[in-house]
Design an enzyme around this catalytic site. Structure first.
Site, short mmCIF file in Angstrom:
data_model
loop_
_atom_site.label_atom_id
_atom_site.label_comp_id
_atom_site.label_asym_id
_atom_site.label_seq_id
_atom_site.Cartn_x
_atom_site.Cartn_y
_atom_site.Cartn_z
N ASP A 88 45.23 33.90 50.14
CA ASP A 88 45.29 34.76 49.12
C ASP A 88 44.14 35.46 48.68
OD1 ASP A 88 44.81 32.28 47.96
OD2 ASP A 88 45.56 33.10 45.94
N GLU A 153 45.37 30.07 45.61
CA GLU A 153 44.25 29.52 45.19
C GLU A 153 43.74 30.15 43.99
OE1 GLU A 153 40.23 28.50 44.37
OE2 GLU A 153 41.23 30.46 44.99
N1 BES Z 1 35.97 30.67 46.10
C1 BES Z 1 36.21 30.51 44.89
C2 BES Z 1 35.52 29.54 44.21
C3 BES Z 1 34.16 29.47 43.99
C4 BES Z 1 33.41 30.68 43.40
C5 BES Z 1 33.16 28.53 44.17
C6 BES Z 1 32.14 30.62 43.30
C7 BES Z 1 31.90 28.48 43.88
C8 BES Z 1 31.33 29.52 43.67
C9 BES Z 1 37.64 30.33 44.61
O1 BES Z 1 38.32 31.29 45.30
C10 BES Z 1 38.27 30.91 43.10
O2 BES Z 1 37.62 32.11 42.70
N2 BES Z 1 38.27 30.15 42.25
C11 BES Z 1 38.84 30.23 40.81
C12 BES Z 1 39.58 29.42 40.60
C13 BES Z 1 40.62 29.39 39.44
C14 BES Z 1 41.72 30.75 39.75
C15 BES Z 1 41.23 28.34 38.98
C16 BES Z 1 37.49 30.55 39.98
O3 BES Z 1 36.48 29.80 40.10
O4 BES Z 1 37.60 31.35 39.30
ZN ZN Z 2 38.10 31.35 47.03
#
Ligand code: BES
Ligand code: ZN
Length: 469
Positions: A88, A153
């Site tokens: 997604d 996710e």
């Molecule tokens: N790929 C990211 C996580 C990420 C971003 C890890 C930058 C390290 C550095 C992931 O898809 C994401 O955006 N996660 C969300 C999680 C939330 C929706 C619970 C986030 O970090 O905002």
């Molecule tokens: Zn991600």
């Protein structure tokens, strides 16, 4: 391994064309209108798993978006990797800031631009191609693999958590592998050993039953937009410290050795500031930028809404005001405990002039692993093969809530092996993935399976089983 690398190098152009197909599907999980596209993307992903030679490929319906599963379990006596990623993507607004359409992947100056290019389609596709190279070239993988690709996710992984609990015994493995993070910098590959957690809430304020003429009624009632500002301003002091009672109680302090390691990283603060376009950097007093982003919690306002925001002027007292807020958390903060503390503090600081309600949206636990874990070390060697230099070890400010869940439910360590870049524009217009990193990442991923395949395995080796049909 040389023949696998040859296979990968010969197929570079085909990879980019196939990745464009994957990126063309607007699998935006946050917007209900895109549910059919999300479903189509799950179908595409499961067909791809079949094409690359995986077995037991299944599309598992949930109450939300489907989970795609596939495995290859014939490396007797070798460890098992449970690979996790998400198909997604985030919404694309503001659309007019995109230089090419978000769902028509376009290559410019060696980078592929599209929503999901880095987060996370490009990075999961890199593993698909590494798996394909092993299977097509050698008829086998050097390690057992189970793959789980989810479609929620970006909206909190609600259904995945239930799936993991339900299928705990069939998901036995030795290590989780995830590629969903940026590397430290261009030319500086890294392995991420820590992620922040998160709690996300919405605050709604209501003052009166409808909007009011600000001349007739101004002075008689409180203005919810103004009250919201007064509430928010009490969340942090001027030095950036969060004022919610008890907020820092469980924060694990950064160790001196770790701070010294951060200090050694090639971080150019001036360049960082200029690239962000920020007039000046700002954060909690007493910490460096990397410490603030990787090892300290934050309180952020993600969005505000109230009153008249169109062109021109309208004299009105809005009836309602709304803020979306989130807190990034570090070990050992518990997101639910933090949500409770926040709710208590909100009640304490909110005046009686408006009705205040709080909606808890989602949470994720912070996570950290040991760098000397043999699988993390194996990943370091693999990165060297793909990128020609040893990785640095970093933490990240973002969250992948399922990483802590894997630890909790399956008791497994995770290797975070990301090839994005800090300027990849994830969640923003013009998201992109550097194709040199993508290709290096395919080789590094293929090498990772070799390296992990050669490791000793735990009890999972003896009980390799697939997901029940
Ligand atoms: N790929 C990211 C996580 C990420 C971003 C890890 C930058 C390290 C550095 C992931 O898809 C994401 O955006 N996660 C969300 C999680 C939330 C929706 C619970 C986030 O970090 O905002
Ligand atoms: Zn991600």
């Amino acid at each position: 391994m040389d023949d696998v690398i040859d296979f990968i190098n010969t197929n570079r152009d085909r990879y980019v064309e196939e990745l464009k197909e994957f990126l063309a599907i607007p699998s935006i999980s946050a917007l209900p209108d895109y549910a059919p596209d999300v479903a189509r993307c799950a179908e595409w992903t499961s067909s791809e798993l079949n094409r690359i030679g995986l077995e037991n490929v299944r599309l598992i319906e949930t109450e939300g978006n489907p989970i795609v599963y596939g495995d290859w379990l014939h490396a007797d006596g070798s460890p098992t990797i449970l690979f996790y990623g998400h198909y997604d993507v985030q919404p694309v607004d503001p659309l007019d800031e995109w230089e090419s359409p978000p769902f028509e992947a376009t290559v410019r100056a060696g980078e592929i631009y599209a929503r999901g290019a880095a987060d996370d389609k490009g990075q999961i596709f890199m593993h698909f191609k590494a798996i394909e190279a092993h299977i097509k070239q050698n008829g086998m993988l050097p390690v057992n693999m189970k793959l789980i690709l989810e479609g929620e996710e970006e909206v909190g992984s609600q259904n995945l958590n239930e799936f993991l609990r339900e299928h705990k015994s069939a998901l036995g493995a030795d290590v989780i592998v995830i590629s969903d993070t940026p590397m430290f910098d261009r030319g500086v590959p890294s392995i991420c050993y820590g992620l922040r957690g998160l709690t996300y809430c919405q605050i709604d304020l209501r003052g009166t039953k409808s909007d009011l003429h600000s001349g007739s009624f101004g002075g008689a009632v409180a203005n919810p937009a103004f009250v919201l500002a007064q509430i928010l301003v009490q969340m942090k002091d001027r030095s950036g410290r969060i004022k919610i009672d008890g907020f820092y109680d469980d924060v694990r302090q950064l160790r001196d050795e770790e701070r010294a390691e951060f200090e050694k990283l090639p971080f150019d603060e001036r360049r960082y500031r200029t690239e962000l376009g920020a007039p000046i950097l700002f954060g909690e007093t007493g910490y460096t930028t990397l410490e603030r982003v990787w090892g300290r919690p934050t309180f952020e306002v993600n969005g505000l809404q109230s009153g008249f925001t169109g062109n021109g002027a309208k004299t009105v007292i809005p009836a309602i005001a709304m803020a979306k807020v989130s807190m990034r958390l570090v070990p050992d903060q518990d997101p639910n405990k933090i949500s409770d503390l926040f709710e208590t503090y909100l009640k304490k600081v909110a005046p009686k002039t408006v009705d205040v309600s709080l909606t808890r949206m989602h949470t994720g636990r912070p996570w950290m692993t040991e760098i000397d874990n043999p699988f993390v070390q194996a990943a370091g060697r693999a990165i060297e093969k793909g990128f020609g230099r040893k990785p640095v070890f970093n933490r990240e400010g973002g969250s992948i809530p399922v990483v802590a869940t894997f630890q909790e439910i399956l008791g497994l360590p995770s290797v975070l092996f990301g090839v994005g870049l800090p300027d990849e524009n994830a969640h923003a217009p013009n998201e992109k993935l550097d194709l040199t990193n993508f290709h290096g990442g395919v080789i590094a991923s293929a090498a990772l399976y070799d390296e992990i395949g050669a490791e000793h395995c735990g009890t999972a080796c003896k009980t390799i089983k697939s997901l029940p049909h």
